[in-house]
Scaffold this motif. Structure first.
Motif, mmCIF file in Angstrom:
data_model
loop_
_atom_site.group_PDB
_atom_site.id
_atom_site.type_symbol
_atom_site.label_atom_id
_atom_site.label_comp_id
_atom_site.label_asym_id
_atom_site.label_seq_id
_atom_site.Cartn_x
_atom_site.Cartn_y
_atom_site.Cartn_z
ATOM 1 N N GLY A 156 0.953 -1.422 -0.361
ATOM 2 C CA GLY A 156 0.499 0.062 0.231
ATOM 3 C C GLY A 156 0.760 0.934 -0.107
ATOM 4 O O GLY A 156 0.495 2.484 -0.497
ATOM 5 N N GLY A 157 2.203 0.766 -0.435
ATOM 6 C CA GLY A 157 3.103 2.514 -0.194
ATOM 7 C C GLY A 157 3.281 2.971 -0.698
ATOM 8 O O GLY A 157 2.860 2.600 -2.417
ATOM 9 N N VAL A 158 3.672 4.439 -1.464
ATOM 10 C CA VAL A 158 3.900 4.723 -2.085
ATOM 11 C C VAL A 158 4.656 5.521 -2.156
ATOM 12 O O VAL A 158 5.184 5.746 -1.330
ATOM 13 N N VAL A 159 5.577 5.951 -3.332
ATOM 14 C CA VAL A 159 6.771 6.540 -4.092
ATOM 15 C C VAL A 159 6.472 7.844 -4.437
ATOM 16 O O VAL A 159 5.460 7.909 -5.866
ATOM 17 N N HIS A 160 6.118 8.904 -4.312
ATOM 18 C CA HIS A 160 6.412 10.017 -4.685
ATOM 19 C C HIS A 160 7.330 11.567 -5.258
ATOM 20 O O HIS A 160 8.423 10.397 -5.575
ATOM 21 N N LEU A 161 7.352 12.154 -6.557
ATOM 22 C CA LEU A 161 7.870 13.315 -7.025
ATOM 23 C C LEU A 161 9.014 13.720 -5.883
ATOM 24 O O LEU A 161 10.565 12.548 -5.523
ATOM 25 N N SER A 162 8.496 13.643 -4.857
ATOM 26 C CA SER A 162 9.039 14.284 -3.484
ATOM 27 C C SER A 162 9.799 13.366 -2.915
ATOM 28 O O SER A 162 10.504 14.402 -2.451
ATOM 29 N N ASP A 163 9.837 12.464 -3.093
ATOM 30 C CA ASP A 163 11.054 11.152 -2.875
ATOM 31 C C ASP A 163 11.581 10.555 -3.207
ATOM 32 O O ASP A 163 12.928 10.207 -2.770
ATOM 33 N N LEU A 164 11.733 11.179 -4.508
ATOM 34 C CA LEU A 164 12.960 10.565 -5.306
ATOM 35 C C LEU A 164 14.350 11.759 -5.238
ATOM 36 O O LEU A 164 14.224 12.733 -5.012
ATOM 37 N N GLN A 179 4.243 23.461 -6.883
ATOM 38 C CA GLN A 179 4.863 22.956 -5.922
ATOM 39 C C GLN A 179 4.469 22.480 -4.989
ATOM 40 O O GLN A 179 5.001 21.039 -4.252
ATOM 41 N N ASP A 180 3.096 21.718 -5.398
ATOM 42 C CA ASP A 180 1.911 21.381 -5.292
ATOM 43 C C ASP A 180 1.882 19.594 -6.014
ATOM 44 O O ASP A 180 0.772 18.837 -5.620
ATOM 45 N N ASN A 181 2.284 19.849 -6.934
ATOM 46 C CA ASN A 181 2.718 19.002 -7.993
ATOM 47 C C ASN A 181 3.356 17.639 -7.505
ATOM 48 O O ASN A 181 4.073 17.221 -8.609
ATOM 49 N N ASP A 182 3.094 17.201 -6.207
ATOM 50 C CA ASP A 182 3.964 15.575 -5.827
ATOM 51 C C ASP A 182 3.241 14.687 -6.286
ATOM 52 O O ASP A 182 2.759 13.889 -5.504
ATOM 53 N N ALA A 183 2.990 14.087 -7.325
ATOM 54 C CA ALA A 183 2.849 13.168 -8.193
ATOM 55 C C ALA A 183 3.044 12.251 -7.499
ATOM 56 O O ALA A 183 4.708 11.783 -7.111
ATOM 57 N N SER A 184 2.556 10.349 -7.523
ATOM 58 C CA SER A 184 2.833 9.282 -7.769
ATOM 59 C C SER A 184 3.857 8.731 -8.517
ATOM 60 O O SER A 184 3.433 9.213 -10.068
ATOM 61 N N VAL A 185 4.497 8.444 -8.119
ATOM 62 C CA VAL A 185 5.444 7.753 -9.426
ATOM 63 C C VAL A 185 5.232 5.660 -9.235
ATOM 64 O O VAL A 185 5.464 5.329 -10.321
ATOM 65 N N ALA A 186 5.530 5.739 -8.334
ATOM 66 C CA ALA A 186 4.777 4.362 -8.163
ATOM 67 C C ALA A 186 4.480 3.980 -6.540
ATOM 68 O O ALA A 186 3.967 4.149 -5.987
ATOM 69 N N ASN A 187 3.010 2.204 -7.350
ATOM 70 C CA ASN A 187 3.191 2.143 -5.414
ATOM 71 C C ASN A 187 3.496 0.529 -5.655
ATOM 72 O O ASN A 187 3.574 -0.169 -6.544
#
Length: 219
Positions: A156-164, A179-187
């Motif tokens: 259920g975990g998600v990697v967002h742009l901010s996690d890169l 700045q709020d465009n923290d889209a999902s990269v993978a989950n």
């Protein structure tokens, strides 16, 4: 000089008809190079050479040496048009690289340690929402790819742009715009039950009920 050299010739015969003749009769590809202080220039590329270069993942995110009849300049691949069902390239857009100036480029994502992720060990499935990101950097800092470490992601975990983790001198274009465009990269999501499994379960349930129905009919 970059690792990739793309040979080209100048093209003066432009238009849809001329482009079709190039592709059909000469196995060539129409292209255009633009950007920098120079005017846009229509070019002709060899289809076979382009196809060979496109087999290299790094070609899409590397600085390319464009050789136009002996004159060289550095460019990036900005757009690529392929035939909808034939293995043919229809057109290429190339953008000039200006040393000392920041540039926008696309960098592929390399997902690592997926098999070690706790969510995967629990039976989860990794889902990739994006496979590349737009970045801003100086030409000297252009990365071949950006790694996405999935090794600690739970079910259920998600990697967002901010996690890169971005390389030095590289930033995400998405955050420059919003700045709020923290889209999902993978989950990592639970495995879905296939339709065939559902069908098998239904058949088994029907078989279990069949004898009872038959017995009831004998009474």
């Amino acid at each position: 000089m970059s690792d990739f050299v793309l040979n080209a010739t100048k093209r003066s015969d432009i238009g849809k008809g001329a482009s079709r003749r190039l592709r059909r009769e000469a196995n060539m590809i129409p292209a255009v190079v633009y950007g920098g202080k120079e005017e846009a220039q229509s070019l002709t590329l060899n289809h076979n050479q382009v196809v060979r270069l496109l087999e290299e993942e790094a070609f899409y995110s590397s600085i390319i040496t464009l050789d136009v009849e002996g004159a060289t300049e550095e460019v990036l691949l900005k757009d690529l048009q392929r035939h909808p069902f034939k293995p043919k390239v229809l057109h290429m857009d190339l953008k000039r690289v200006v040393r000392g100036q920041e540039m926008n480029a696309n960098a592929p994502l390399h997902f690592i340690n997926e098999e070690d992720a706790p969510g995967v060990k629990e039976g989860g499935v990794v889902s990739h929402q994006v496979t590349s990101v737009e970045i801003i950097c100086m030409p000297r800092n252009l990365p071949e790819y950006i790694e996405v470490d999935m090794g600690s992601i739970e079910m259920g975990g998600v990697v967002h742009l901010s996690d890169l983790t971005m390389p030095e001198g590289v930033r995400l274009a998405a955050f420059e715009q919003n700045q709020d465009n923290d889209a999902s990269v993978a989950n990592i999501v639970p495995p879905t039950v296939s339709a065939s499994s559902d069908d098998e379960a239904t058949e088994e349930a029907a078989e279990d009920e069949a004898p009872a129905a038959e017995e009831g009919g004998e009474e």
